[in-house]
Design an enzyme around this catalytic site. Structure first.
Site, PDB file in Angstrom:
ATOM      1  CB  CYS A  98      56.309  17.258  53.409  1.00  0.00           C
ATOM      2  SG  CYS A  98      56.962  17.216  51.690  1.00  0.00           S
ATOM      3  CE  LYS A 139      48.219  15.156  56.236  1.00  0.00           C
ATOM      4  NZ  LYS A 139      49.253  14.210  55.972  1.00  0.00           N
TER       5      LYS A 139
END
Length: 340
Positions: A98, A139
């Site tokens: 993010c 991720k």
């Protein structure tokens, strides 16, 4: 050759997962991140982000959904990974990708790529705590300040026991600006044995095949491209078989938006539902000329019924047709959420 729907914060919620997976071609979804800080989150928070937990972690059509966690405290992350598994999560994913300023300011998401040792501690703690039957995945991007950390961070995650790693082919500083550096995913993939999944700037069937060729990855994760063209995964699946399927029409896209609105109306007040429709419509402008034509009028509407009436007005929409998935050229849509 899996296609995974990206966990875009503030956009890819459970209703849109339900809507998109019904179109076909999506093999797995990932929730928006559950933010882990101090204290233990109650089950209702997990159910808010992943109502699919009530359905064996599957969407209505049976697509698996992973629960994603975001945080920087290894033990807290481990505790919440266990809680997710206890509630029925079939995969626990950890967010190191993010780029949002507020998230990074509180030591979450991509900023952790400055500290591969801490990334290792977090994943190792979660992997040790979560039952072995539940995969622990992660991720990340290629780095924070630049793209120099992709290999080191992938190696740290592999050593910690991550079963899969999705790599978004940009740094935090790159944001979502083209191009995507798929060749640098290849460098990380070649440095580890863990399965790597490519992510970033896949808008068309041609992009998909080019990404696979350059990155060397069999699996891809797609975010904005699937929001702009809901049938992109279906088109890609057909191309894998050497076949083609008709492009989704604007009328079919409007029907999807209507389904999405109906689900949302069970959750939110009308004005908030309209806001979510506009958010999706803004992305659909990339894939459908009709959406572009209707946008100036639609963006002013504040109620669901008038919005849907606007989108369905064939007599006032120019006969422009869709922008085929095979030749979509729009590449400027920005997004400030958790993933692409």
């Amino acid at each position: 050759m899996r296609i995974i729907l990206a966990p875009m914060e503030g956009l890819v919620d459970a209703p849109i997962r339900e809507t998109l997976t019904k179109v076909g071609g999506i093999d797995r979804c990932v929730t928006e991140f559950v933010r882990v800080t101090h204290g233990m989150l109650p089950p209702r928070v997990f159910y808010k982000y992943a109502p699919e937990l009530h359905n064996q972690s599957l969407t209505e059509v049976g697509t698996p959904v992973a629960v994603q966690l975001l945080g920087s405290d290894p033990q807290q992350m481990a505790r919440h990974g266990v809680r997710a598994a206890e509630l029925g999560a079939i995969q626990v994913d950890i967010n190191f990708g993010c780029p949002a300023i507020t998230v990074n300011k509180h030591k979450g998401g991509c900023v952790l790529m400055r500290e591969p040792e801490l990334m290792h501690e977090i994943v190792a703690a979660v992997r040790q705590a979560v039952p072995k039957r539940v995969p622990v995945t992660a991720k990340m991007r290629l780095g924070y300040d630049d793209r120099s950390m992709g290999v080191a961070c992938a190696q740290a995650l592999e050593a910690a026991g991550a079963e899969e790693i999705v790599i978004h082919a940009r740094s935090k500083v790159d944001g979502y600006k083209p191009p995507a550096y798929w060749e640098e995913i290849a460098q990380a993939r070649e440095a580890v044995n863990t399965h790597i999944i490519a992510n970033g700037e896949i808008w068309t069937v041609a992009d998909y095949w080019r990404c696979r060729e350059v990155s060397g990855c069999d699996d891809v994760m797609i975010g904005r491209g699937l929001i702009a063209r809901p049938d992109l995964a279906r088109q890609i699946k057909a191309s894998q078989q050497g076949e083609t399927v008709p492009d989704m029409t604007w009328q079919e896209a409007v029907a999807l938006v209507g389904e999405y609105a109906t689900i949302l109306q069970g959750w939110l007040e009308d004005r908030y539902v309209t806001g979510r429709i506009k958010q999706w419509l803004n992305f659909l402008r990339q894939g459908f000329a009709e959406a572009e034509a209707l946008w100036p009028e639609a963006r002013k509407i504040r109620r669901v019924a008038p919005m849907m009436a606007c989108l369905k007005q064939p007599g006032r929409v120019p006969a422009l047709g869709c922008r085929p998935v095979s030749s979509l050229t729009g590449r400027t849509m920005a997004f400030n959420g958790a993933a692409d």
